[in-house]
Design a protein around this motif. Structure first.
Motif, short mmCIF file in Angstrom:
data_model
loop_
_atom_site.label_atom_id
_atom_site.label_comp_id
_atom_site.label_asym_id
_atom_site.label_seq_id
_atom_site.Cartn_x
_atom_site.Cartn_y
_atom_site.Cartn_z
N THR B 3 0.86 -1.18 0.00
CA THR B 3 0.00 0.00 0.00
C THR B 3 0.90 1.23 0.00
O THR B 3 1.79 1.36 0.82
CB THR B 3 -0.95 0.04 1.22
N TYR B 4 0.66 2.08 -0.96
CA TYR B 4 1.48 3.28 -1.11
C TYR B 4 0.88 4.43 -0.31
O TYR B 4 -0.33 4.54 -0.20
CB TYR B 4 1.56 3.67 -2.58
N LYS B 5 1.77 5.29 0.16
CA LYS B 5 1.28 6.52 0.76
C LYS B 5 0.89 7.46 -0.37
O LYS B 5 1.50 7.43 -1.44
CB LYS B 5 2.37 7.16 1.63
N HIS B 6 -0.14 8.27 -0.12
CA HIS B 6 -0.62 9.20 -1.14
C HIS B 6 -0.11 10.61 -0.86
O HIS B 6 -0.23 11.09 0.27
CB HIS B 6 -2.15 9.21 -1.18
N ILE B 7 0.45 11.22 -1.89
CA ILE B 7 0.96 12.59 -1.73
C ILE B 7 0.31 13.53 -2.73
O ILE B 7 0.10 13.17 -3.90
CB ILE B 7 2.51 12.64 -1.85
N LEU B 8 -0.03 14.71 -2.25
CA LEU B 8 -0.56 15.77 -3.11
C LEU B 8 0.55 16.81 -3.28
O LEU B 8 1.03 17.36 -2.28
CB LEU B 8 -1.80 16.39 -2.45
N ILE B 9 0.94 17.06 -4.54
CA ILE B 9 2.04 18.00 -4.80
C ILE B 9 1.48 19.24 -5.50
O ILE B 9 0.79 19.12 -6.52
CB ILE B 9 3.12 17.37 -5.72
N ALA B 10 1.78 20.42 -4.96
CA ALA B 10 1.34 21.67 -5.59
C ALA B 10 2.56 22.50 -5.97
O ALA B 10 3.37 22.85 -5.11
CB ALA B 10 0.45 22.45 -4.62
N GLU B 11 2.66 22.79 -7.25
CA GLU B 11 3.83 23.55 -7.77
C GLU B 11 3.40 24.15 -9.11
O GLU B 11 2.89 23.42 -9.97
CB GLU B 11 5.03 22.59 -7.92
N ASP B 12 3.60 25.48 -9.28
CA ASP B 12 3.13 26.10 -10.53
C ASP B 12 4.13 25.99 -11.67
O ASP B 12 3.77 26.20 -12.83
CB ASP B 12 2.73 27.56 -10.30
N ASP B 13 5.38 25.66 -11.37
CA ASP B 13 6.38 25.48 -12.42
C ASP B 13 6.25 24.04 -12.95
O ASP B 13 6.51 23.07 -12.23
CB ASP B 13 7.78 25.71 -11.82
N SER B 14 5.82 23.92 -14.22
CA SER B 14 5.49 22.58 -14.74
C SER B 14 6.72 21.66 -14.78
O SER B 14 6.59 20.45 -14.57
CB SER B 14 4.86 22.69 -16.13
N PHE B 109 9.04 11.29 4.35
CA PHE B 109 7.97 10.36 3.97
C PHE B 109 7.96 9.14 4.89
O PHE B 109 6.90 8.68 5.30
CB PHE B 109 8.14 9.90 2.52
N ASN B 110 9.15 8.66 5.20
CA ASN B 110 9.24 7.49 6.08
C ASN B 110 8.70 7.78 7.47
O ASN B 110 8.11 6.91 8.11
CB ASN B 110 10.69 7.02 6.19
N GLN B 111 8.90 9.01 7.92
CA GLN B 111 8.45 9.38 9.27
C GLN B 111 6.95 9.64 9.33
O GLN B 111 6.37 9.72 10.41
CB GLN B 111 9.17 10.66 9.72
N THR B 112 6.33 9.84 8.16
CA THR B 112 4.91 10.22 8.14
C THR B 112 4.03 8.97 8.11
O THR B 112 4.17 8.13 7.23
CB THR B 112 4.60 11.08 6.88
N PRO B 113 3.13 8.85 9.07
CA PRO B 113 2.28 7.64 9.09
C PRO B 113 1.25 7.66 7.97
O PRO B 113 0.84 8.73 7.51
CB PRO B 113 1.60 7.70 10.45
N GLN B 114 0.84 6.47 7.57
CA GLN B 114 -0.23 6.37 6.58
C GLN B 114 -1.57 6.60 7.27
O GLN B 114 -1.80 6.07 8.36
CB GLN B 114 -0.19 4.97 5.96
#
Lengths: 129, 213
Positions: B3-14, B109-114
């Motif tokens: 099971t993968y952790k889900h990440i939302l990435i916000a960045e305006d530079d494509s 990421f490793n430190q962040t719980p799912q």
């Protein structure tokens, strides 16, 4: 502990039913502090007003687009009459305007449709804090 | 099953957004990418993500404003910022210096719980109620097209958009969303009416599929 009173304001029957079923499913799964809730249903702003005054709900799930009134206006009115009521705004469209307006008028949080178990859990847990 | 952790990435530079997408995917993260603060807020409120990683300077709503709005709405999951300048701002769980160091990102990421995932419960009675409603909306939509009533067409699209996705009709929900946006932005015209007719066919087929199921 008195069960919290929840007023569900949405003109779509199955949306209200879905919320109610899922809140009770979360309680049954022991994911919430409260094991029971009392629910009241309103399909219009007019009905919501009557039920709000009659039952003084602790939590209100309030759809932003109602057939007879704007949910935002109703939010302002509820917060004026009972500042402590916990209002969850619900909308099919979360524009920045809708979200910031809801915050300004005192909404506790904002749910973007479609509903999910995680969104409903987050809203009720916020109330329980 | 992993099971993968889900990440939302916000960045305006494509370019940077693509790079972060690749880097996070290589760290076994399931990614979703957005390009401004407004999209960040909308996506974050879906409560699907274990982690948010946001740039600061973005159009419509910057990373700090987006974080503050989310925190004000009770969003309590980890939000990491990325900044080229030194930044002191309450509300972020961590502020990464740009350019982002992938080892530091991996450690975070490793430190962040799912986060716990809760399934939506849909009973058969509720599904029946939904399809009953959909059938009525389908009839109302046909009448609205006949009467060239754009306001009613828009209202019906709004209702379908909000409800259909919860009942597994994601494509119908997306089509309703697209049509609703056009109905809000444009004045009465025949092209839009034709799109309405095509949408009605999909709507009727969605209801019919349930009857044959």
């Amino acid at each position: 502990m008195r069960p919290p009173r929840i007023l569900l304001v949405d003109d779509v029957d199955y949306s209200r039913q879905l919320l109610r079923n899922n809140i009770m499913a979360l309680a049954d799964a022991k994911l919430l502090k409260y094991q029971n809730f009392n629910f009241f249903n309103a399909g219009t702003a007019a009905d919501a007003n009557i039920l709000f005054r009659l039952h003084q709900p602790d939590i209100i799930f309030l759809d932003i687009e109602l057939p007879d009134h704007s949910g935002l206006e109703l939010l302002a009115q509820f917060k004026q009459e009972k500042p402590a009521c916990f209002v969850v705004m619900v909308s099919g469209a979360s524009t920045l305007d809708n979200v910031t307006q809801s915050i300004k008028m005192g909404a506790a949080t904002f749910i973007v449709k479609p509903f999910s178990g995680d969104k409903i859990l987050a809203a009720i847990r916020l109330f329980e804090k | 099953m992993t099971t993968y952790k889900h990440i939302l990435i916000a960045e305006d530079d494509s370019f940077l957004l693509s790079l972060l997408d690749i880097q996070c995917s290589s760290l076994n993260m399931e990614t979703c990418c957005v390009e401004n603060g407004e999209q960040l807020i909308t996506e974050a409120l879906s409560y699907q993500y274990d982690i948010i990683l946001t740039d600061i300077q973005m159009p419509l709503c910057d990373g700090i404003q987006a974080m503050q709005i989310l925190r004000r709405l009770g969003y309590d999951r980890p939000i990491f910022a990325m900044s080229a300048d030194s930044l002191d701002c309450e509300g972020f769980d961590f502020i990464l210096q740009k350019p982002v160091d992938i080892d530091q990102l991996a450690e975070l990421f490793n430190q962040t719980p799912q986060q716990q995932k809760v399934q939506l419960q849909i009973s058969s009675e509720l599904t029946a109620l939904f399809y009953q409603n959909l059938s009525q909306l389908s009839q109302d939509f046909a009448t609205a097209i006949h009467n060239r009533d754009f306001v009613l067409m828009r209202q019906i699209c709004h209702k379908i958009k909000g409800g259909a996705a919860s009942f597994g009709l994601s494509i119908l929900s997306q089509l309703a969303d697209q049509l609703q946006q056009r109905l809000s932005a444009e004045t009465l015209n025949d092209n839009l009416l034709e799109e309405g007719r095509q949408f009605l066919l999909v709507l009727q087929q969605s209801g019919a599929k349930n009857e044959t199921a």
